[in-house]
Scaffold this motif. Structure first.
Motif, short mmCIF file in Angstrom:
data_model
loop_
_atom_site.label_atom_id
_atom_site.label_comp_id
_atom_site.label_asym_id
_atom_site.label_seq_id
_atom_site.Cartn_x
_atom_site.Cartn_y
_atom_site.Cartn_z
N ALA A 148 31.33 -31.19 -38.77
CA ALA A 148 31.36 -30.52 -37.47
C ALA A 148 32.64 -30.87 -36.71
O ALA A 148 33.28 -30.01 -36.09
CB ALA A 148 30.14 -30.91 -36.65
N LEU A 149 33.06 -32.12 -36.78
CA LEU A 149 34.30 -32.51 -36.10
C LEU A 149 35.51 -31.88 -36.77
O LEU A 149 36.48 -31.53 -36.09
CB LEU A 149 34.41 -34.04 -36.10
CG LEU A 149 33.44 -34.79 -35.18
CD1 LEU A 149 33.61 -36.29 -35.34
CD2 LEU A 149 33.67 -34.39 -33.73
N SER A 150 35.47 -31.74 -38.09
CA SER A 150 36.60 -31.10 -38.78
C SER A 150 36.74 -29.63 -38.38
O SER A 150 37.85 -29.14 -38.15
CB SER A 150 36.43 -31.23 -40.29
OG SER A 150 36.39 -32.59 -40.68
N ILE A 151 35.60 -28.91 -38.29
CA ILE A 151 35.64 -27.51 -37.88
C ILE A 151 36.12 -27.39 -36.44
O ILE A 151 36.93 -26.50 -36.10
CB ILE A 151 34.25 -26.86 -38.06
CG1 ILE A 151 33.87 -26.83 -39.55
CG2 ILE A 151 34.24 -25.46 -37.48
CD1 ILE A 151 32.47 -26.32 -39.80
N THR A 152 35.67 -28.28 -35.59
CA THR A 152 36.11 -28.26 -34.19
C THR A 152 37.61 -28.51 -34.08
O THR A 152 38.32 -27.85 -33.31
CB THR A 152 35.34 -29.31 -33.39
OG1 THR A 152 33.93 -29.06 -33.51
CG2 THR A 152 35.74 -29.27 -31.93
N ALA A 153 38.12 -29.48 -34.85
CA ALA A 153 39.56 -29.76 -34.82
C ALA A 153 40.34 -28.57 -35.34
O ALA A 153 41.42 -28.23 -34.81
CB ALA A 153 39.85 -31.00 -35.65
N PHE A 154 39.83 -27.89 -36.38
CA PHE A 154 40.50 -26.71 -36.91
C PHE A 154 40.59 -25.61 -35.85
O PHE A 154 41.66 -24.99 -35.65
CB PHE A 154 39.75 -26.20 -38.14
CG PHE A 154 40.29 -24.90 -38.68
CD1 PHE A 154 41.41 -24.87 -39.49
CD2 PHE A 154 39.68 -23.70 -38.35
CE1 PHE A 154 41.91 -23.67 -39.99
CE2 PHE A 154 40.17 -22.49 -38.84
CZ PHE A 154 41.29 -22.48 -39.66
N LEU A 155 39.49 -25.34 -35.17
CA LEU A 155 39.48 -24.28 -34.16
C LEU A 155 40.37 -24.65 -32.97
O LEU A 155 41.06 -23.79 -32.42
CB LEU A 155 38.05 -24.01 -33.70
CG LEU A 155 37.11 -23.40 -34.75
CD1 LEU A 155 35.70 -23.26 -34.19
CD2 LEU A 155 37.63 -22.06 -35.21
N LEU A 156 40.34 -25.91 -32.57
CA LEU A 156 41.12 -26.30 -31.39
C LEU A 156 42.61 -26.33 -31.67
O LEU A 156 43.42 -25.92 -30.84
CB LEU A 156 40.66 -27.67 -30.89
CG LEU A 156 39.28 -27.72 -30.22
CD1 LEU A 156 38.94 -29.15 -29.81
CD2 LEU A 156 39.22 -26.79 -29.01
N VAL A 157 43.00 -26.79 -32.84
CA VAL A 157 44.43 -26.98 -33.12
C VAL A 157 45.06 -25.71 -33.67
O VAL A 157 46.10 -25.24 -33.19
CB VAL A 157 44.62 -28.16 -34.10
CG1 VAL A 157 46.10 -28.30 -34.47
CG2 VAL A 157 44.12 -29.44 -33.48
N LEU A 158 44.45 -25.10 -34.69
CA LEU A 158 45.06 -23.96 -35.35
C LEU A 158 44.76 -22.63 -34.65
O LEU A 158 45.47 -21.65 -34.90
CB LEU A 158 44.59 -23.88 -36.80
CG LEU A 158 45.05 -25.03 -37.70
CD1 LEU A 158 44.54 -24.83 -39.12
CD2 LEU A 158 46.55 -25.17 -37.69
N VAL A 159 43.74 -22.57 -33.81
CA VAL A 159 43.41 -21.33 -33.11
C VAL A 159 43.64 -21.48 -31.61
O VAL A 159 44.33 -20.67 -30.99
CB VAL A 159 41.96 -20.89 -33.41
CG1 VAL A 159 41.63 -19.61 -32.66
CG2 VAL A 159 41.74 -20.71 -34.90
N GLY A 160 43.04 -22.51 -31.03
CA GLY A 160 43.19 -22.70 -29.58
C GLY A 160 44.57 -23.13 -29.15
O GLY A 160 45.04 -22.77 -28.07
N GLY A 161 45.27 -23.88 -30.04
CA GLY A 161 46.61 -24.33 -29.68
C GLY A 161 47.59 -23.19 -29.49
O GLY A 161 48.25 -23.09 -28.44
N PRO A 162 47.75 -22.28 -30.46
CA PRO A 162 48.66 -21.14 -30.25
C PRO A 162 48.26 -20.26 -29.06
O PRO A 162 49.14 -19.75 -28.36
CB PRO A 162 48.55 -20.37 -31.57
CG PRO A 162 48.17 -21.39 -32.58
CD PRO A 162 47.26 -22.34 -31.86
N ILE A 163 46.96 -20.08 -28.85
CA ILE A 163 46.52 -19.27 -27.71
C ILE A 163 46.94 -19.92 -26.40
O ILE A 163 47.45 -19.27 -25.48
CB ILE A 163 44.99 -19.06 -27.76
CG1 ILE A 163 44.61 -18.21 -28.98
CG2 ILE A 163 44.49 -18.40 -26.48
CD1 ILE A 163 43.12 -18.06 -29.17
#
Length: 335
Positions: A58-73
């Protein structure tokens, strides 16, 4: 060039970004995002080693969404369409009307970018950019955005061709006060770009502008003078008048010759020199009786030695000269 129309009905000429520059910007953004994701993942693995597998997933999926998706946004929202890769390549994301993007535009581009960039390794974005007339990918189409170039080559200096030498000074007496600034701007733009126009278009535009200028001045163009030469000579005359008005008039060229007396000096232009001051002779007051008190005031002897008494003079005169007194000095020797 791509013509965009703003909400105020103003046409903007923007240069859309090509596929190579956009691909370079995406690679730089992905490199930065993957580097940040690896660092965050290593930190999470070291911090959550005591948790079970479900929590770590769960933490890995959250980090993926926050860094690779939320970061560019977040970066595109805060920088108004200028991510790290776009900043390095001189690109910017704008709306279809040329305005800056907002959070909803960056959100749609980021969510669709996960599918067409990350899941397809950029193949979907490349195909969409090649098919689109303005190089937009699917995320740009759904978000209503466009990637344009911010750094464009500087335009060459505008050169207005001079009039023919045989027309120099021929329109010095022409009244140009009724010609509006918009017409002058049209004449200047025509003269700077007439080499890029078709021959028939160039001739028709010159005739129309020359007739407009002649109607405003009230004087028809001279017979046998080509319309472009007439426009160049009239524009040159206006520029010369503006230069004289700005840098001085009354003196040829607006420059006072060197060595000429300036204003406020004797013989200066427009000013008379100061008249010599003549002081009337001072009238000495009439002789008045000397008060008795001034007869006893001592008088200092002169610095020079007293003159010798004339030879053969009377003894009384010699005695008065040697004693320091004399007639008319106000000094009375003691008895």
């Amino acid at each position: 060039m791509s013509e965009l129309v703003t909400g105020e009905a103003v046409a903007l000429e923007l240069r859309p970004a090509k596929l190579p520059s956009r691909a370079m910007a995406v690679l730089l953004d992905l490199a930065a995002a993957v580097t940040a994701y690896v660092i965050v993942t290593i930190a999470l693995v070291a911090a959550t080693s005591s948790l079970d597998d479900a929590a770590q997933t769960a933490l890995s999926i959250t980090a993926f969404l926050l860094v690779l998706v939320g970061g560019p946004i977040a970066v595109e929202t805060l920088s108004h369409g200028r991510s790290l890769g776009k900043l390095a390549c001189g690109l910017r994301v704008v709306r279809d009307d040329g305005g800056p993007i907002r959070f909803r535009h960056a959100l749609v581009r980021g969510l669709i970018g996960v599918i067409e960039i990350l899941m397809t390794f950029g193949a979907g974005a490349c195909i969409a950019s090649l098919v689109s007339a303005r190089g937009r990918r699917i995320g740009d189409v759904f978000a209503g955005t466009l990637v344009v170039r911010e750094r464009v080559p500087a335009a060459p200096a505008v050169f207005v061709p001079p009039p023919p030498p045989w027309l120099a000074g021929r329109f010095a007496e022409l009244d140009l006060s009724a010609v509006p600034d918009g017409l002058w701007l049209a004449v200047r733009q025509y003269l700077t770009r007439m080499g890029q126009l078709d021959a028939r278009v160039r001739h028709s535009m010159a005739e129309r502008l020359a007739s407009d200028v002649a109607a405003r001045t009230g004087t028809p163009p001279p017979y046998g003078v080509p319309a472009p030469a007439y426009l160049a000579a009239v524009l040159h005359e206006r520029q010369a008048r503006e230069a004289r008005r700005a840098f001085g008039h009354g003196v040829p060229g607006g420059v006072v010759p060197a060595g000429a007396p300036g204003p406020g000096m004797a013989g200066g232009p427009g000013m008379a020199g100061p008249a010599p001051v003549t002081t009337p002779p001072t009238q000495l007051p009439s002789a008045a009786p000397v008060p008795p008190s001034s007869l006893t005031a001592p008088v200092s002897p002169p610095a020079a030695s007293p003159a010798a008494p004339p030879a053969g003079g009377p003894p009384e005169a010699a005695r008065e000269a040697s004693s320091g007194g004399g007639p008319g000095t106000g000094f009375v020797p003691p008895a």
